[in-house]
Write a protein that holds these residues in place. Sequence first.
Motif, mmCIF file in Angstrom:
data_model
loop_
_atom_site.group_PDB
_atom_site.id
_atom_site.type_symbol
_atom_site.label_atom_id
_atom_site.label_comp_id
_atom_site.label_asym_id
_atom_site.label_seq_id
_atom_site.Cartn_x
_atom_site.Cartn_y
_atom_site.Cartn_z
ATOM 1 N N ARG A 18 0.813 -1.218 0.000
ATOM 2 C CA ARG A 18 0.000 0.000 0.000
ATOM 3 C C ARG A 18 0.847 1.268 0.000
ATOM 4 N NH1 ARG A 18 -3.326 -2.874 4.274
ATOM 5 N NH2 ARG A 18 -5.151 -3.554 3.118
ATOM 6 N N GLU A 60 -12.360 1.098 -5.098
ATOM 7 C CA GLU A 60 -12.690 0.432 -3.829
ATOM 8 C C GLU A 60 -12.810 -1.079 -4.014
ATOM 9 O OE1 GLU A 60 -12.942 0.654 0.176
ATOM 10 O OE2 GLU A 60 -12.551 2.299 -1.188
ATOM 11 N N LYS A 63 -9.374 -2.607 -4.170
ATOM 12 C CA LYS A 63 -8.730 -2.638 -2.854
ATOM 13 C C LYS A 63 -9.298 -3.769 -1.993
ATOM 14 C CE LYS A 63 -7.713 2.301 -2.659
ATOM 15 N NZ LYS A 63 -8.052 3.578 -2.022
ATOM 16 N N ILE A 64 -10.614 -3.935 -2.033
ATOM 17 C CA ILE A 64 -11.249 -4.983 -1.231
ATOM 18 C C ILE A 64 -10.788 -6.354 -1.711
ATOM 19 C CG2 ILE A 64 -13.459 -6.088 -0.689
ATOM 20 C CD1 ILE A 64 -14.674 -3.202 -0.795
ATOM 21 N N ARG A 65 -10.773 -6.562 -3.029
ATOM 22 C CA ARG A 65 -10.325 -7.853 -3.571
ATOM 23 C C ARG A 65 -8.881 -8.120 -3.190
ATOM 24 N NH1 ARG A 65 -7.524 -9.768 -7.788
ATOM 25 N NH2 ARG A 65 -7.275 -7.746 -8.798
ATOM 26 N N ASP A 67 -7.254 -6.927 -0.574
ATOM 27 C CA ASP A 67 -7.186 -7.211 0.861
ATOM 28 C C ASP A 67 -7.611 -8.644 1.177
ATOM 29 O OD1 ASP A 67 -6.192 -4.748 1.556
ATOM 30 O OD2 ASP A 67 -8.136 -3.911 2.138
ATOM 31 N N LEU A 104 -19.815 -5.779 -0.944
ATOM 32 C CA LEU A 104 -18.505 -5.126 -0.905
ATOM 33 C C LEU A 104 -18.287 -4.422 0.433
ATOM 34 C CD1 LEU A 104 -18.270 -3.681 -4.518
ATOM 35 C CD2 LEU A 104 -16.858 -5.489 -3.525
ATOM 36 N N ALA A 105 -19.339 -3.816 0.968
ATOM 37 C CA ALA A 105 -19.224 -3.149 2.272
ATOM 38 C C ALA A 105 -18.946 -4.167 3.371
ATOM 39 C CB ALA A 105 -20.500 -2.366 2.578
ATOM 40 N N LYS A 108 -15.400 -5.242 3.067
ATOM 41 C CA LYS A 108 -14.467 -4.200 3.513
ATOM 42 C C LYS A 108 -14.388 -4.119 5.035
ATOM 43 C CE LYS A 108 -13.512 0.726 3.254
ATOM 44 N NZ LYS A 108 -13.921 2.009 2.697
ATOM 45 N N HIS A 109 -15.544 -4.130 5.699
ATOM 46 C CA HIS A 109 -15.565 -3.914 7.145
ATOM 47 C C HIS A 109 -15.456 -5.197 7.964
ATOM 48 C CE1 HIS A 109 -16.323 0.304 6.601
ATOM 49 N NE2 HIS A 109 -17.299 0.024 5.751
ATOM 50 N N PRO A 111 -13.921 -8.579 6.763
ATOM 51 C CA PRO A 111 -13.343 -9.563 5.847
ATOM 52 C C PRO A 111 -13.338 -10.982 6.409
ATOM 53 C CG PRO A 111 -11.646 -8.119 6.726
ATOM 54 C CD PRO A 111 -12.958 -7.563 7.166
#
Length: 121
Positions: A18, A60, A63-65, A67, A104-105, A108-109, A111
């Motif tokens: 990152r 976004e 980034k989520i994928r 992570d 996706l949310a 993200k929050h 995982p």
Amino acid sequence: MKKNEMKEVLQEVRSVERGEIAPARVREVKRLPDGTLQRVVIDPESYRLKQARAWKAKTEAAKIRHDLNLTQPDFAELLGVSVATVRKWERGTGQPSGAARTLLAVAKHHPEVIREVISAR
């Protein structure tokens, strides 16, 4: 290596990806016209800045994928969409709608919930 030590190393790797921290050393490998390889030393701070810019430019969904450490096909299957749809989201040419935004949310929050679903398959 213990499990908690591995988690710490993984967190450090993600921080480097990152652009949050600079790695100790960076080398780029180039293939020369004659077929040989050349290792070139790169300034770690320059590498960090490059990574930070690249991370900031990601969407976004990308980034989520990242992570979750999933490939685009795996991420698409998890969300119940096509790989083409995930690619559009990551390029910024398409936007997730409705249920996909909610998933996706969650990813993200929380995982750990997504990882639990993946491991249950």
